[in-house]
Design a protein around this motif. Structure first.
Motif, short mmCIF file in Angstrom:
data_model
loop_
_atom_site.label_atom_id
_atom_site.label_comp_id
_atom_site.label_asym_id
_atom_site.label_seq_id
_atom_site.Cartn_x
_atom_site.Cartn_y
_atom_site.Cartn_z
N ARG A 40 0.72 -1.19 0.08
CA ARG A 40 0.06 0.01 0.12
C ARG A 40 0.78 1.32 -0.05
NH1 ARG A 40 -2.86 -2.94 3.83
NH2 ARG A 40 -2.23 -1.66 5.67
N LEU A 41 2.05 1.01 0.62
CA LEU A 41 2.89 2.50 0.92
C LEU A 41 3.62 2.76 -0.46
CD1 LEU A 41 4.41 1.84 4.43
CD2 LEU A 41 2.62 3.42 3.97
N GLY A 42 3.88 1.44 -1.34
CA GLY A 42 4.40 1.91 -2.82
C GLY A 42 5.74 1.46 -2.94
N PRO A 43 6.15 1.71 -4.05
CA PRO A 43 7.43 1.17 -4.40
C PRO A 43 8.73 1.77 -3.63
CG PRO A 43 6.85 2.90 -5.87
CD PRO A 43 5.89 2.86 -5.01
N THR A 44 8.65 2.63 -2.54
CA THR A 44 9.76 3.17 -1.90
C THR A 44 9.71 2.18 -0.36
OG1 THR A 44 8.43 4.82 -0.84
CG2 THR A 44 9.80 5.44 -2.81
N ALA A 45 8.73 1.40 -0.30
CA ALA A 45 8.57 0.30 0.87
C ALA A 45 8.94 -0.95 0.61
CB ALA A 45 7.18 0.93 1.55
N ARG A 46 9.52 -1.45 1.51
CA ARG A 46 9.96 -2.83 1.71
C ARG A 46 9.39 -3.65 3.14
NH1 ARG A 46 16.28 -1.85 0.78
NH2 ARG A 46 15.34 0.00 -0.14
N THR A 47 9.76 -4.79 3.15
CA THR A 47 9.51 -5.50 4.56
C THR A 47 10.80 -6.15 4.91
OG1 THR A 47 9.12 -7.46 3.57
CG2 THR A 47 7.11 -6.13 3.88
N GLY A 48 10.74 -6.09 6.25
CA GLY A 48 12.03 -6.79 6.96
C GLY A 48 11.40 -7.32 8.32
N SER A 49 12.48 -8.14 9.04
CA SER A 49 12.15 -8.56 10.39
C SER A 49 12.07 -7.13 11.30
CB SER A 49 13.05 -9.21 10.89
OG SER A 49 14.55 -8.74 10.91
N TRP A 50 11.78 -7.46 12.60
CA TRP A 50 11.75 -6.45 13.69
C TRP A 50 13.02 -5.90 13.61
CZ3 TRP A 50 7.06 -4.86 14.85
CH2 TRP A 50 6.33 -5.56 15.24
N SER A 51 14.09 -6.68 13.87
CA SER A 51 15.44 -6.02 13.70
C SER A 51 15.97 -5.45 12.45
CB SER A 51 16.53 -7.15 13.98
OG SER A 51 16.54 -7.88 13.31
N GLU A 52 15.71 -5.67 11.39
CA GLU A 52 16.00 -5.33 10.06
C GLU A 52 15.29 -3.80 9.87
OE1 GLU A 52 16.77 -9.49 7.36
OE2 GLU A 52 14.50 -8.41 7.57
N ALA A 53 13.79 -3.92 10.09
CA ALA A 53 13.42 -2.59 10.12
C ALA A 53 13.96 -1.59 11.07
CB ALA A 53 11.77 -2.89 10.36
N ALA A 54 14.05 -2.28 12.29
CA ALA A 54 14.78 -1.00 13.47
C ALA A 54 16.21 -0.55 13.05
CB ALA A 54 14.93 -1.83 14.63
N GLY A 55 16.90 -1.34 12.36
CA GLY A 55 18.25 -0.81 11.78
C GLY A 55 18.41 -0.29 10.57
N PHE A 56 17.18 -0.12 9.82
CA PHE A 56 17.15 0.39 8.48
C PHE A 56 17.54 1.79 8.20
CE2 PHE A 56 14.51 1.96 4.79
CZ PHE A 56 15.00 1.46 3.74
N GLY A 57 17.00 2.70 8.90
CA GLY A 57 17.21 4.10 8.60
C GLY A 57 17.57 4.75 9.85
N GLU A 58 17.64 6.13 9.49
CA GLU A 58 17.95 7.11 10.37
C GLU A 58 16.76 7.17 11.60
OE1 GLU A 58 18.74 11.03 8.00
OE2 GLU A 58 18.32 9.28 6.48
N ALA A 59 15.53 7.08 11.17
CA ALA A 59 14.31 7.42 12.21
C ALA A 59 13.53 5.85 12.30
CB ALA A 59 13.57 8.51 11.84
N VAL A 60 13.17 5.63 13.21
CA VAL A 60 12.31 4.29 13.49
C VAL A 60 10.88 4.64 14.10
CG1 VAL A 60 12.11 1.97 14.64
CG2 VAL A 60 14.32 3.00 13.68
N LEU A 61 9.88 4.36 13.44
CA LEU A 61 8.50 4.54 14.07
C LEU A 61 8.12 3.36 14.93
CD1 LEU A 61 5.77 6.56 14.45
CD2 LEU A 61 5.07 5.27 12.35
N LEU A 62 7.75 3.37 16.11
CA LEU A 62 7.45 2.43 17.02
C LEU A 62 5.69 2.67 17.28
CD1 LEU A 62 7.67 0.19 19.15
CD2 LEU A 62 8.02 1.82 20.85
N ALA A 63 5.02 1.92 16.30
CA ALA A 63 3.60 1.98 16.02
C ALA A 63 2.84 0.78 16.57
CB ALA A 63 3.18 2.41 14.77
N VAL A 64 3.05 0.23 17.91
CA VAL A 64 2.52 -1.05 18.27
C VAL A 64 1.65 -0.50 19.43
CG1 VAL A 64 4.43 -2.48 17.30
CG2 VAL A 64 4.14 -1.86 19.65
N SER A 65 0.72 -1.43 20.11
CA SER A 65 0.09 -1.30 21.21
C SER A 65 0.98 -1.18 22.38
CB SER A 65 -1.21 -2.52 21.21
OG SER A 65 -0.40 -3.79 21.42
N HIS A 66 0.60 -0.55 23.43
CA HIS A 66 1.52 -0.45 24.53
C HIS A 66 1.71 -1.70 25.16
CE1 HIS A 66 -2.13 0.16 26.93
NE2 HIS A 66 -1.47 -0.51 27.63
#
Length: 214
Positions: free
Chosen positions: A42-68
């Motif tokens: 849905r996000l488009g061609p600039t988006a991909r998937t990864g594991s929790w650790s891969e997404a966390a280490g992917f970039g300069e910023a990380v959005l934590l958007a899970v239930s508390h």
């Protein structure tokens, strides 16, 4: 900017959509690989998937958007190595029945996250509005852009999140260090209770010119 997204729910979708439109590269991590793949699509061609650790280490910023309640598990799965030095954006709300905060020991969710994700530069942001507000283009009311309070201790991290706020057409507001995150979390609990009760919290606030007397 490269942004990791931890979570596949409404907030991840709404904010991720806006950042994808702004040209940022995204990596989505979630408990369900299928849901993560669907969100990335849905996000488009600039988006991909990864594991929790891969997404966390992917970039300069990380959005934590899970239930508390899921926060400790997700941060443990992401790992301190991946989160070290990252700007970690906390948009969680620990609001429970009665429109009160679950934790009444004076320690905010943002501070709890900082204690778990040692080495990450935590900024509290985006938690004070429903996900549909973040889908607006832009979130503006009566011609005024929505203000987004930011709490954090690292000036560079605050600047990074401030830029992401502006990408949505909103204005960042410096709300103080991370020790003040509990105040804005409590403010959100109050606002939600008033909104659900049919009240307009804006009616409680005088214009800025009268804030300290007329």
């Amino acid at each position: 900017m490269r942004i990791g997204i931890l979570g596949t729910g409404g907030m991840a979708d709404a904010l991720g959509t806006q950042w994808a439109r702004a040209g940022h590269e995204l990596m989505v991590g979630g408990r369900s690989a299928d849901r993560a793949a669907a969100l990335a699509a849905r996000l488009g061609p600039t988006a991909r998937t990864g594991s929790w650790s891969e997404a966390a280490g992917f970039g300069e910023a990380v959005l934590l958007a899970v239930s508390h309640p899921a926060v400790p598990e997700v941060l443990a799965a992401a790992g301190p190595e991946a989160l070290g030095g990252r700007v970690l954006i906390d948009c969680t709300n620990a609001i429970v029945e009665g429109f009160r905060l679950e934790h009444r020991d004076g320690v905010s969710m943002a501070e709890r996250i900082a204690r778990i994700a040692t080495g990450a530069r935590v900024v509290k942001a985006f938690h004070h509005c429903h996900e549909d507000v973040w889908r607006m283009r832009p979130p503006a009311f009566d011609g005024e852009p929505l203000a987004v309070p930011l709490c954090g201790d690292d000036p560079d991290a605050l600047a990074t999140v401030g830029a992401l706020v502006r990408d949505l057409g909103c204005e960042p507001v410096a709300a103080g260090g991370l020790e003040r995150a509990g105040l804005v979390e409590a403010m959100t609990a109050l606002l939600v209770g008033l909104w659900v009760g049919g009240e307009d919290p804006r009616a409680m606030l005088p214009p800025k010119a009268f804030a300290f007397g007329g």
